[in-house]
Design a protein around this motif. Structure first.
Motif, short mmCIF file in Angstrom:
data_model
loop_
_atom_site.label_atom_id
_atom_site.label_comp_id
_atom_site.label_asym_id
_atom_site.label_seq_id
_atom_site.Cartn_x
_atom_site.Cartn_y
_atom_site.Cartn_z
N PHE A 1 0.84 -1.21 0.00
CA PHE A 1 0.00 0.00 0.00
C PHE A 1 0.86 1.25 0.00
CE2 PHE A 1 -2.50 -3.47 1.46
CZ PHE A 1 -3.65 -3.33 0.71
N TYR B 1 -0.01 5.78 -1.05
CA TYR B 1 -0.09 7.00 -0.27
C TYR B 1 0.60 8.20 -0.94
CZ TYR B 1 -1.34 4.00 3.72
OH TYR B 1 -1.95 3.11 4.56
N ASP B 2 0.08 9.37 -0.61
CA ASP B 2 0.73 10.62 -1.00
C ASP B 2 2.11 10.63 -0.35
OD1 ASP B 2 1.37 13.34 -1.36
OD2 ASP B 2 0.28 13.88 0.47
N ASP C 1 3.99 13.04 0.65
CA ASP C 1 4.13 13.95 1.81
C ASP C 1 3.66 13.25 3.08
OD1 ASP C 1 5.09 15.96 0.29
OD2 ASP C 1 3.17 17.03 0.09
N THR C 2 2.58 12.48 2.95
CA THR C 2 2.04 11.75 4.10
C THR C 2 3.07 10.74 4.60
OG1 THR C 2 -0.19 12.02 3.25
CG2 THR C 2 0.14 10.23 4.83
N ARG D 1 5.15 10.64 8.18
CA ARG D 1 5.07 9.49 9.09
C ARG D 1 6.49 8.98 9.38
NH1 ARG D 1 -0.14 6.25 6.39
NH2 ARG D 1 -1.58 7.97 6.68
N ARG E 1 4.77 -2.13 7.67
CA ARG E 1 3.32 -2.04 7.82
C ARG E 1 2.91 -0.93 8.79
NH1 ARG E 1 -1.19 -4.02 9.50
NH2 ARG E 1 -2.63 -4.67 7.89
N LEU F 1 1.15 2.42 7.92
CA LEU F 1 -0.27 2.63 7.64
C LEU F 1 -0.91 3.52 8.70
CD1 LEU F 1 -2.82 1.03 9.32
CD2 LEU F 1 -1.79 -0.92 8.27
N PHE F 2 -0.26 3.63 9.87
CA PHE F 2 -0.89 4.38 10.96
C PHE F 2 -0.96 5.87 10.67
CE2 PHE F 2 -0.32 0.43 13.08
CZ PHE F 2 -1.30 0.39 14.06
N CYS F 3 -2.13 6.41 10.89
CA CYS F 3 -2.34 7.85 10.72
C CYS F 3 -1.45 8.59 11.72
CB CYS F 3 -3.82 8.14 10.97
SG CYS F 3 -4.23 9.88 11.05
N LEU F 4 -0.77 9.62 11.22
CA LEU F 4 0.19 10.34 12.05
C LEU F 4 -0.48 10.94 13.29
CD1 LEU F 4 3.11 11.20 12.25
CD2 LEU F 4 2.61 13.16 10.82
N ASP F 5 -1.71 11.44 13.13
CA ASP F 5 -2.41 12.07 14.26
C ASP F 5 -2.59 11.05 15.40
OD1 ASP F 5 -3.94 14.71 12.87
OD2 ASP F 5 -3.34 13.06 11.57
N LEU F 6 -2.92 9.82 15.04
CA LEU F 6 -3.14 8.80 16.07
C LEU F 6 -1.81 8.42 16.73
CD1 LEU F 6 -5.10 6.83 17.47
CD2 LEU F 6 -4.57 5.17 15.70
N ARG G 1 -1.03 8.88 20.68
CA ARG G 1 -0.65 7.75 21.53
C ARG G 1 0.71 8.01 22.18
NH1 ARG G 1 -2.32 2.12 18.39
NH2 ARG G 1 -4.54 2.30 18.75
#
Lengths: 392, 127
Positions: free
Chosen positions: A309, A313-314, A316-317, A321, A339, A342-347, A351
């Motif tokens: 995947f 992704y873009d 920049d994203t 990350r 893998r 895949l985690f969203c940076l905000d999350l 955490r």
């Protein structure tokens, strides 16, 4: 005189003889007939018809020779009042000359039939414009066809979309569709898959089983199994469109040239079939961007192999990350366990901040960052929503 | 297309999206606005939206009503903070509410509980 005029327009000798022998022509003297022909021809030419269209109209509906230009103009106005513009009206007459002869009542009834089946007005106009031969299909048959699709499991919206994009299907029999459904089921497509795929690509109904096998053949030669191909058609039915299908090999060649083995290509494209839809420029550019993030070519190949995947992704994203994971000293994980990207940076940030604030963060305990929501909640008694709102 | 330029996409990015989904050309600015609006309501910021569009240009040709039904279904089955899901897995936005319903019930049949299904949706690249 008439014969020469007709030959000049492109009528054949046989067509000319036929015209002379049919009723409307026989009732006029040659000079009147020639006059009518000239008038008609000039009228249709002025409205965008070519000689071959004019010939086809006259041969299919010879009664047009007894119509005055005024009568034809009235027919065009009638069609305007039903919602067809002038260009549509002439296009329909070109494709279905009988339209010059059928009654307004018949046109209204057909439009009402589609309206009762909940076709939106725009769809009715575009459907009839694209397929004026619908006037020769009984309304009862259209209703029956609609019901047949409902019974199979299609929604009204699906059916409207199918028939609007490929109206000729309205003329196919229930047994034709029955056979198509059966053939597709033999390819291990479920009912839901069939509904999804054919709604997206109604032209699939016209492909025979052999033609489908033929389509699969080059991919099978590359190494895909029939099940692999069925799998990605289920996931991305759009791939069956010629514009994508015919371009698949340039994508596969591109992946080979980037250094992926055939085996890895099969693996990554089966896991993420969207890779087959991205342009070769995009694949190369994303690969290049990963190299520019200080990974070696082998590392990038391995990262994409374990997490295909990444090709989607873009950049920049992905860049952000990766920067964050490097900031918290988890660089080594990026390659070995790609893998986690895949985690969203905000999350991840929420955490991490929570674990830091509650003094629970240890680099050796990094895996907490990548727990599922439920496991994170079970371990730390805080929900994802609270984390993201900073309520800790 | 103006709306994409105003949103901050470069010409190269728009070209890349159109190369992947050549139907984007036929989508009205109004529909694109509505599709952006749906994502904003789900909590997406500009960077998430950019990631979603570039990763999954097929989202741009989805029917607005269908996307709304799908999102409604995500909430119904118990998902929240949807921007996190969409940023992780932009492809999920190509699913319909019917696909999601089918997926959910298949997992129930396989013996998963609700939390396990939600975690699978959140972290297993379902599409």
């Amino acid at each position: 005189m008439l014969d020469e005029y007709l030959y000049g327009l492109g009528f054949t000798e046989e067509q000319t003889k036929q015209i002379r022998s049919i009723y409307p022509s026989r009732q006029y003297p040659e000079s009147t007939l020639l006059y009518n022909f000239r008038n008609l021809y000039n009228f249709f030419r002025r409205n965008g018809m070519e000689n071959k269209d004019f010939i086809s109209i006259v041969m299919i509906t010879p009664n047009v020779l007894s119509l005055s230009i005024e009568n034809i103009k009235i027919r065009i106005e009638d069609l305007n009042s039903f919602g067809f513009n002038k260009i549509d009206a002439f296009s329909m007459i070109k494709n279905y000359p009988y339209l010059l002869e059928i009654s307004n009542l018949k046109i209204r009834n057909k439009m009402n039939c589609l309206k009762e089946l909940k076709f939106p007005k725009d769809n009715i106009v575009s459907l009839i414009t694209a397929y004026p031969s619908i006037f020769q299909i009984e309304s009862k048959q259209i209703q029956k066809r609609f019901q047949f699709f409902i019974d199979y499991g299609y929604s009204e919206k699906d059916i409207i979309s199918i028939f609007t994009s490929l109206p000729t299907l309205l003329d196919c029999s229930s047994s034709f569709f029955q056979q198509k459904f059966q053939e597709l089921e033999e390819f291990h497509f479920s009912k839901n898959d069939i509904i999804k795929i054919t709604t997206f690509l109604p032209s699939l109904f016209y492909l025979t089983k052999d033609e489908l096998y033929l389509k699969f053949k080059p991919l099978q030669d590359f190494g895909y199994s029939e099940l692999d191909i069925i799998h990605f058609i289920k996931k991305i039915p759009v791939v069956l469109k010629d514009s994508y299908w015919n371009d698949l090999f340039s994508k596969l060649d591109c992946l080979l040239s980037l250094g992926f083995s055939k085996e890895t290509i099969l693996l990554i494209t089966c896991n993420n079939p969207y890779i087959l839809l991205y342009s070769t420029e995009s694949l190369i550019s994303k690969f290049q961007s990963l190299l520019e993030l200080s990974f070696s070519k082998e590392e990038v190949l391995s990262m994409i192999k374990s997490f295909p995947f990444l090709f989607g992704y873009d950049m920049d994203t992905i860049h952000n990350r990766i920067l964050f994971l490097r900031e918290i000293h988890l660089d080594s994980l990026i390659v070995s366990n790609c893998r986690i990207l895949l985690f969203c940076l905000d999350l991840l940030k929420a955490r991490y901040q929570f674990l830091m604030k509650t003094s629970l963060w240890k680099e050796s305990n990094y895996s907490s960052l990548f727990l599922s929501d439920y496991d994170f909640y079970k371990t730390y008694q805080i929900t994802k929503d609270s984390l993201l709102k900073g309520e800790f | 297309m103006d709306v994409l330029i105003r949103f901050g996409f470069t010409i190269d990015e728009i070209k890349s999206m159109m190369d992947t989904n050549n139907l984007i050309d036929s989508v009205s600015d109004k529909d694109i606005y509505e599709l952006i609006d749906i994502l904003e309501k789900a909590g997406c910021q500009d960077s998430h939206i950019k990631n979603i569009f570039l990763c999954n240009p097929f989202y741009l040709t989805r029917d607005v009503l269908e996307v709304n039904h799908f999102i409604q279904k995500l909430y119904e089955i118990g998902l929240s903070s949807l921007f996190v899901l969409f940023d992780s897995n932009p492809y999920i936005l190509n699913m319909s509410d019917r696909d999601l319903d089918q997926f959910y019930h298949e997992k129930i049949k396989e013996g998963m509980n609700k939390e396990e299904i939600l975690d699978t949706i959140n972290y297993s690249m379902v599409f």
